[in-house]
Enzyme design. Structure first.
Site, PDB file in Angstrom:
ATOM      1  N   SER A   1       8.693  -5.173   5.736  1.00  0.00           N
ATOM      2  CA  SER A   1       8.472  -6.272   6.643  1.00  0.00           C
ATOM      3  C   SER A   1       9.344  -7.615   6.266  1.00  0.00           C
ATOM      4  O   SER A   1       8.676  -8.833   5.990  1.00  0.00           O
ATOM      5  CB  SER A   1       7.036  -6.619   6.636  1.00  0.00           C
TER       6      SER A   1
ATOM      7  N   ASP B   1       7.058  -3.815  10.112  1.00  0.00           N
ATOM      8  CA  ASP B   1       5.576  -3.550  10.327  1.00  0.00           C
ATOM      9  C   ASP B   1       5.217  -3.942  11.626  1.00  0.00           C
ATOM     10  O   ASP B   1       4.127  -3.369  12.337  1.00  0.00           O
ATOM     11  CB  ASP B   1       4.860  -4.524   9.595  1.00  0.00           C
TER      12      ASP B   1
ATOM     13  N   ARG C   1       0.717  -1.273   0.063  1.00  0.00           N
ATOM     14  CA  ARG C   1       0.021  -0.146   0.131  1.00  0.00           C
ATOM     15  C   ARG C   1       0.936   1.248   0.015  1.00  0.00           C
ATOM     16  O   ARG C   1       2.149   1.321   0.478  1.00  0.00           O
ATOM     17  CB  ARG C   1      -0.829   0.136   1.403  1.00  0.00           C
TER      18      ARG C   1
END
Length: 1086
Positions: free
Chosen positions: A779, A833, A715
């Site tokens: 991540s 993350d 995103r």
């Protein structure tokens, strides 16, 4: 009888002309203390036509005995016509000579007449079978006066009962009698509107019974049978069936084999219940059944000692398990003392253990003595005869889900969802519910249907006022109701010229076969005459017609009321399944249903009218409920073997507290190794510094970009941080996809694709050309050198782009930015993350010092004291540590926790030997563990009938949402629907096993994750030197968010493993995106 119609015995005989005046020398001749017994029959007839031209015949039969010699009967027979010619009477062959004629009966000559009188005081020694009674010549017309015999006996007197003659006056109006009979017959017609009331009342009683935990006082108990599985055709072995009936015991041996020519062998034997057993106690009847089994087995010479048994026990029992059941009460006028309230299985098992010692000849050499064999017969199931009926039928069209018995009594069972049954203690699966609908009406629901004759019949039963529905439907009570009606109408003078015989007053003299023959359309009237003759009645054709009408009315009422009850049950099933129409198969058995085809036709016609939305197929049981009980035992044995196989596979996944505490301590040890400079390189938990040293304090302001790259979907976000009064944090985001060919290409293609997506986002939201700080959530395992510099250690989650491992991820992103002239982005921080999740939650809750991700992968971070971090210079303050705990166990320390299925999953992964802890916890791997387990269960024929499916051999076919959907589903039918959506052919039992597998795997994952969290929060508490600590853990990830059971199990286990920490779990709101922007905001603010 009273008033002018009532005479003394002496007057009765004098008025009737039976005895001449002066025949009685003293009044004591009719004293109630007289000790003689007389059976007296008179038949007087005349041919039709004028009295002057007709011939007249008088027949007598006299049977006399005395108290002193009750077995010595004297038989007299006399037959005289008008010409005084002696005819041989049917009683003559008895060997007694005819005597002189009695005084003739005087009657007016112009009355063409026939009369029949019976006043029997005792049973004679003549044969008394119902089909062997002496037939009295049939009359043609009727006298105006007849007599009925009554027996009165004072219980305090020692004398034998003495009968009195009471005259009845028959009606001279044949048409009025017919009208009166029609009124009685009409009482038994139940119109459709009343049937619908019965259906609705049955439905209401069912719903109430399902909700009641205490069943004993319920008018419709709705008892669970704990029969939860239907046969699937894979049952194999030898099984015994035992059935207790009112008058006999049935025993059978069911052998299920792989022989295609003869896959099923059944051997049967019936043992009548002796009178002493029928009148005995509970212990005696169970001992008798055990002896019957021993006798049966002795004649078989089978070579097996262990034999499972299914017991069909047709009385209301409250089950705790399939075998543990308590007898509530005896019914159907059966009574064996000392058994009500007892465990039926224990009574039978004790008797079997004592009496089943059989002499077995199998395997012995010729001429050698036989040896006794102690059979080990285990009662695996106790079922009602209705459940036995359901299991005895194998429908090719669809499985039977309703069992119906219309026999001496009546009952119905059906398959119900366990979650709808109160007090069952189980919410998964289905079970066969024994409605015990015979007791329906005990609360008064059927009072509006009861006739005066139903009430009279009820008063003669052992269970007065109870089992109303059964007494309106079952054949035992149907026959008794007919007898009561005939006796009552005869006494009123509406039938049989007012003659009432003692036989008609005796219970059990009307049998179902009699009723069936009477209502037969072809020979019914003739059979009615035969039937009435056997009862000692002389009936006109009109009487026979009336009797036929009465029997037909009660027979029809039984079928229609049974249809109304069944309509209530089918309506409940349809409503429970949320269907507009229902297609169902009903297994049906019982003497009454089988007695005549017409019963089934009436039942089906009425049912179709009451529930037109239900398509019902009736399948008649040919094998019987004892066979069904043996089938239940066979199914239970199959399930036992399956449970053993499932347990063998799943037991290693069920971790004990000792194992979890060991795992927590191992995690803590690896954390210490990772923090130490000396041992960091050897630690499987790397404990990477993030250079995030401060949590947000709420004073941060500005617009920031965030890039969240944690998998194949990533995103781009615009995060606007304002004051709380201005709305706090506002986010706008777009999701983009990284195709597999890009994820597995090279550094240039991968990062150029990412930048092109950022350009697209900026263009859409009109921020193209603005220089905004960017927080980069990356991540993947990194060795972070600074806040904006992180070296990729290895790829995970399916990425393998070359030219990235060992490189600075921020540097690769900046190089891609340089290749795009229209992008002006300042990358100020690279974060994991997990860190972003912690920061996002800390913005809302200052007590949040731990971040946890449980999704496709898993990781954790927490705020550590600088003095404990040996890999970073400085002792002041704190820093967030990215644990990268997914690699915990890569050094082999988790070998004892890994099952063969975990080893397979690891071996088939793209990073074999790495991320061991993650592969035991995260959603990316749980589906694969489940798949391998299902494959193994199918290969052992525990699942899917042993059928191998390409679905189960397809790698990664079960994503995380598969486990979530299966475990969160309400009812196992939904589980089956999910499995069928994957192309699997499954049974309901398969669905339960699959659900158990998924539950076990996700439960282990939650517990192992909890062990890691417990190690972290306990370390923070110790760092702060506190005995108790309140703490918040910020958590994100699809497995935690969507799998509610996983979340609860995680929280509960943390509480057990870290009892000194009060841990609150806070779900992150877009931690990896919002958190990254907040890290950038904190960095710019500071």
């Amino acid at each position: 009888m009273s008033g002018p119609d009532r005479f003394s015995p002496k007057e009765s005989c004098l008025r009737s002309g039976i005895c001449a005046p002066g025949s009685f020398e003293r009044e004591d001749d009719f004293s109630p203390k007289a000790s003689s017994r007389v059976s007296f029959m008179l038949n007087s007839s005349s041919d039709a036509g004028p009295a002057s031209g007709g011939s007249h015949k008088i027949s007598f039969l006299l049977n006399a005995s005395s108290d002193t010699h009750p077995s010595s009967n004297t038989i007299f027979a006399y037959n005289e016509s008008e010409s005084h010619a002696m005819d041989s009477f049917e009683g003559r062959p008895l060997g007694h000579p005819a005597r002189d004629p009695f005084s003739p009966i005087s009657q007016e000559s112009d009355v063409a007449s026939s009369s029949f009188m019976s006043f029997a005081m005792t049973h004679s020694s003549l044969p008394q079978g119902p089909r062997d009674m002496v037939v009295v010549p049939k009359p043609r017309t009727t006298l105006m006066t007849s007599f009925v015999s009554y027996c009165k006996m004072d219980p305090d007197e020692d004398t034998a009962p003495v009968h009195r003659l009471i005259p009845h006056r028959a009606s001279s109006k044949g048409s009025s009698v017919s009208e009166q009979i029609k009124k009685y017959v009409d009482l038994f017609y139940v119109p459709k509107e009343k049937l619908l009331q019965v259906k609705d009342s049955m439905l209401t009683a069912m719903e109430r019974g399902l909700k009641q935990k205490i069943k004993e006082d319920s008018s419709l108990p709705m008892l669970s049978s704990y029969v939860c599985t239907l046969p699937d055709g894979t049952e194999r072995g030898d099984f015994l069936g035992l059935e207790l009936c009112r008058t006999h015991v049935k025993v059978l041996l069911l052998q299920l084999t792989d022989d295609t020519d003869e896959p099923e062998v059944v051997r049967r034997r019936t043992f009548p219940l002796a009178e002493k057993i029928i009148n005995g106690n509970g212990e005696q009847v169970f001992e008798f059944m055990a002896q019957c089994l021993a006798t049966f087995l002795n004649g078989l010479n089978i070579n097996k000692q262990y034999l499972p048994l299914g017991f069909c026990f047709p009385f209301p029992c409250e089950h705790i398990t399939l075998t543990q059941c308590k007898l509530i009460r005896w019914t159907k006028d059966s009574r064996w003392p000392d058994a009500e309230g007892c465990n039926v299985t224990q009574l039978l098992q004790a008797a079997l253990n004592q009496h089943c010692k059989v002499t077995n000849m199998v395997g012995l050499a010729v001429n050698k003595a036989s040896i006794p064999v102690n059979y080990q017969i285990e009662v695996l199931a106790v079922v009602n005869n209705t459940v036995g009926t359901l299991l005895s039928v194998n429908s090719d069209a669809q499985p039977c889900e309703v069992g119906l018995v219309i026999d001496v009594g009546t009952n119905c069972c059906y398959i119900e969802e366990m979650q709808r049954i109160a007090g069952l203690g189980k919410s998964e699966g289905r079970t066969c519910v024994n409605t015990e609908w015979g007791s329906f009406g005990n609360a008064g629901e059927l009072n509006h249907l009861l006739t005066e004759f139903d009430v009279l019949m009820d008063k003669q039963c052992m269970d007065q006022g109870k089992y109303r529905f059964e007494k309106l439907v079952g054949s035992l009570y149907l026959c008794e109701t007919i007898r009561v009606i005939l006796a009552n109408l005869a006494e009123k003078g509406d039938l049989f010229n007012g003659v009432l015989t003692p036989t008609l007053l005796t219970k059990g003299k009307v049998e179902l076969q009699d009723v069936v023959e009477i209502i037969d359309e072809k020979v019914g009237l003739a059979r009615t005459k035969d039937f009435l003759s056997r009862l000692g009645m002389v009936a006109s054709n009109q009487d026979c017609f009336h009797v036929q009408q009465i029997c037909q009315a009660i027979f029809t009422r039984s079928a229609r009321l049974c249809a109304a009850g069944l309509a209530g049950i089918l309506t409940h099933i349809r409503n429970a399944q949320g269907l507009k129409t229902l297609k169902v198969t009903v297994a049906v058995d019982g003497e009454l249903y089988k007695s005549q085809k017409k019963y089934g036709e009436i039942l089906e016609q009425a049912l179709g009218s009451l529930v037109p939305e239900c398509s019902v197929t009736f399948v008649q049981s040919e094998s019987g409920s004892g066979y069904g009980a043996a089938v239940v035992a066979a199914v239970e044995m199959r399930l036992r073997r399956q449970r053993e196989g499932v347990e063998q596979i799943l037991t290693p996944f069920r971790l004990s507290m000792v194992e979890l505490e060991k795992l927590r301590n191992m995690m803590r040890h690896e954390m210490e190794k990772g923090l130490s400079k000396e041992t960091n390189s050897k630690a499987s938990v790397r404990m990477l510094p993030t250079y995030v040293r401060n949590l947000p304090d709420g004073t941060e302001r500005g617009d920031f970009l965030a890039l969240d790259l944690g998998g194949t979907n990533f995103r781009v976000l615009l995060v606007q941080v304002r004051s709380r009064d201005e709305g706090g944090v506002r986010m706008t985001s777009e999701t983009y996809t990284i195709p597999p060919e890009i994820a597995q290409s090279n550094a240039t293609q991968l990062f150029d694709h990412i930048i092109s997506c950022i350009v697209d986002f900026n263009s859409k939201h009109s921020i193209l050309g603005r220089a905004l700080p960017l927080g980069f959530t990356f991540s993947f395992p990194c060795h972070q050198i600074n806040l904006d510099k992180g070296i990729l250690l290895r790829w995970t989650k399916g990425f393998s782009a070359s030219g990235c491992v060992g490189e600075d991820a921020v540097g690769l992103l900046r190089e891609a930015i340089q290749r795009q002239p229209n992008v002006d982005v300042d990358v100020v921080a690279i974060v994991n993350d997990t860190v972003g999740t912690m920061m996002s939650c800390a913005y809302a809750d200052p007590k949040c010092e731990v971040g946890l991700i449980v999704g496709t992968g898993t990781n954790a971070c927490y705020m550590e004291e600088m003095r404990n971090i040996g890999t970073v210079e400085g002792d002041e303050g704190r820093m967030c540590i990215n644990m990268e705990w997914g690699a915990f166990g890569d050094d082999g320390c988790l070998e004892s926790f890994m099952t063969p299925f975990d080893v397979k999953v690891d071996a088939e992964s793209i990073n074999a030997g790495q991320q061991r802890y993650e592969k035991l916890i995260s959603g990316m791997y749980l589906g694969e563990i489940v798949r391998y387990i299902l494959l193994e269960l199918a290969s052992r024929k525990i699942l899917f009938k042993g059928r191998q499916s390409h679905v189960l051999t397809t790698k990664n076919i079960f994503p995380t949402k598969f486990l979530t959907s299966v475990e969160d589903s309400e009812g196992h039918q939904h589980v089956c629907n999910i499995l069928e959506s994957y192309g699997l052919t499954v049974s309901l039992e398969d669905g339960l096993v699959v659900k158990e597998v998924c539950h076990t795997i996700s439960s282990r994952a939650a517990k192992m994750c909890a062990a890691g969290v417990a190690a972290v929060v306990d370390k923070i508490r110790e760092n702060k030197h506190m005995t108790k600590l309140d703490m918040t853990v910020g958590v994100d990830g699809t497995l935690y968010k969507l799998h509610h059971f996983f979340a609860k199990k995680l929280q509960d286990t943390v509480a057990l493993l870290a009892p000194n920490c009060n841990v609150k779990f806070m779900l992150s709101e877009d931690g990896s995106g919002k958190g990254a922007a907040l890290i950038a905001a904190v960095a710019c603010h500071k």
